[in-house]
Write an enzyme that holds these catalytic residues in place. Structure first.
Site, PDB file in Angstrom:
ATOM      1  N   ARG A 164       0.960  -1.111   0.330  1.00 10.04           N
ATOM      2  CA  ARG A 164      -0.410   0.044   0.387  1.00 10.04           C
ATOM      3  C   ARG A 164       0.655   1.403   0.198  1.00 10.04           C
ATOM      4  NH1 ARG A 164      -2.688  -3.358  -0.356  1.00 10.04           N
ATOM      5  NH2 ARG A 164      -4.764  -4.372   0.280  1.00 10.04           N
ATOM      6  N   SER A 238     -10.447  -0.835   3.503  1.00 15.26           N
ATOM      7  CA  SER A 238      -9.903  -0.795   4.617  1.00 15.26           C
ATOM      8  C   SER A 238      -9.504   0.840   5.291  1.00 15.26           C
ATOM      9  CB  SER A 238      -8.795  -1.723   4.425  1.00 15.26           C
ATOM     10  OG  SER A 238      -9.241  -2.875   3.691  1.00 15.26           O
ATOM     11  N   GLU A 340      -4.683   3.768   6.360  1.00 17.55           N
ATOM     12  CA  GLU A 340      -4.523   4.219   5.337  1.00 17.55           C
ATOM     13  C   GLU A 340      -5.795   5.104   4.122  1.00 17.55           C
ATOM     14  OE1 GLU A 340      -5.594  -0.068   2.809  1.00 17.55           O
ATOM     15  OE2 GLU A 340      -6.541   1.422   1.140  1.00 17.55           O
TER      16      GLU A 340
END
Ligand SMILES: Cc1cc2nc3c(=O)[nH]c(=O)nc-3n(C[C@H](O)[C@H](O)[C@H](O)COP(=O)(O)OP(=O)(O)OC[C@H]3O[C@@H](n4cnc5c(N)ncnc54)[C@H](O)[C@@H]3O)c2cc1C
Length: 351
Positions: A164, A238, A340
């Site tokens: 990520r 998420s 995130e």
């Protein structure tokens, strides 16, 4: 290129948060975008890039120029008997692109099906799902410097991809607007089935559906069953990354929590399932006011207020709620969760 002044972004972020762009530009070609970036009239204003807003927390109005690339186009750059190199514009919808590649008989993106967002955002956080990351198939990224419009191509190795993460998100955050990317796809399928019970579920499909298309359908069905649709329950996917701890920390935690969900990494460290930690801390399905953590997937922060027609929830409230979740995981497990989605406008300590 026409620019919109004081443009509402409420419909352009999947958490449904209220915010405005001082100026919004949606260039549909590289020359117009480059001209804008080089125009002295706009030189003094800060520049921010957004895509479809599916990984954002809008914490307030965004000053200056907000650029939402609308570049379209899909093309084969080169091909041989094994591979096809395909290029796509930053403004194309990611999942439509995935579906189109499979319809052409090119395999490689099916595990990344149904991830919301624009193609230009995909390299930013190296989107990943079901055992595949964009970096597995990415060949190169074309970008323009937000400072002066200079064009540059980054090879995959130059993109600094990690879990990520990328150079666009970390080392050179706020410096580039991605205009195009190229992915290398297979003509002969090499399916990736290593994630959790994916292989078993795939093997349960009728023989005729054990194809790349069949895998896409399976993954879409799994995602639809556990992830809330932002259209009916606004969310940003998420909300926290899966944290990584040392082998020693993992061993100590496992002694205290025998059910701990963990995935050993190649470098000896261990990735923990953030959703499990959040659930154990008591947040799964819990609602506080207009915000909550989703009942099917504790990792997803949801905006019930927006779902119920109240546009009153602010980005500041989302961040305060997320801090409560983070603090309780920290208190119970001693593990720090990292957010995130990207906060815009960027907090000054973010750089
Ligand atoms: C229901 C749901 C499920 C999700 N599932 C997944 C998943 O499985 N895996 C996963 O990885 N992500 C997932 N996400 C997160 C999200 O879909 C991805 O991060 C997606 O790539 C964001 O695209 P976007 O166009 O919405 O970007 P935005 O949210 O608009 O922007 C995200 C960041 O990318 C930057 N950015 C956007 N476009 C560009 C560009 N052209 N050039 C430079 N920077 C740019 C922005 O500045 C911002 O910092 C999910 C989100 C939701 C709502």
């Amino acid at each position: 290129m026409p620019l919109q002044a004081d443009c509402s972004l409420a419909q352009m972020n999947t958490l449904g948060l209220p915010a405005q762009a001082q100026w919004l530009a949606q260039p549909d070609n590289e020359a117009a975008l480059q001209a804008l970036l080089r125009d002295p009239a706009w030189a003094a204003l800060p520049r921010t890039v957004i895509g479809d807003g599916s990984n954002l927390v809008l914490a307030g109005d965004i000053p200056g120029l907000v650029i939402r690339p609308a570049l379209q186009g899909r093309a084969v750059v080169s091909e041989d008997s094994e591979h096809v190199l395909v290029e796509v514009g930053a403004g194309e919808h990611w999942d439509s692109f995935v579906a189109w590649t499979l319809a052409q008989g090119w395999q490689g993106l099916e595990n990344l099906s149904l991830i919301p967002g624009a193609c230009g955002a995909a390299p930013f956080q190296n989107i990943g799902a079901y055992g595949v990351e964009l970096s597995d198939v990415l060949d190169a990224v074309d970008a323009l410097s937000l400072r002066d419009g200079t064009a540059r191509t980054f090879t995959r190795d130059e993109c600094g991809f990690a879990y990520r993460d990328s150079r666009f998100k970390s080392a050179e955050r706020g410096q580039w607007v991605i205009t195009r990317l190229r992915v290398r796809l297979n003509r002969t399928p090499r399916l990736q089935l290593t994630y959790a019970d994916l292989a078993a579920r795939f093997a349960d499909l009728p023989q005729a559906q054990q194809t790349p298309d069949g895998l896409r359908t399976l993954i879409c069905n799994i995602r639809r069953a556990k992830l809330p649709d932002p259209v009916t329950l606004p969310n940003a996917g998420s909300f926290f990354k899966n944290p990584t701890v040392s082998a020693d920390e993992h061993a100590a935690l496992q002694q205290r929590f025998p059910d701990l969900v963990a995935f050993p990494q190649a470098d000896g460290r261990v990735k923990l399932a953030a959703g499990w930690l959040i659930e154990q801390a008591g947040w799964k399905g819990r609602r506080v006011g207009d915000l909550g953590m989703h009942a099917q997937q504790a990792l997803v922060l949801v905006n019930h207020g927006a779902a119920e027609g109240r546009a009153t929830v602010t980005g500041a409230q989302v961040l305060a709620f997320a801090a409560q979740v983070r603090d309780s995981v920290q208190a119970r497990f001693g593990v720090t969760l990292e957010q995130e989605p990207v906060i815009l406008p960027a907090p000054t300590s973010d750089h």
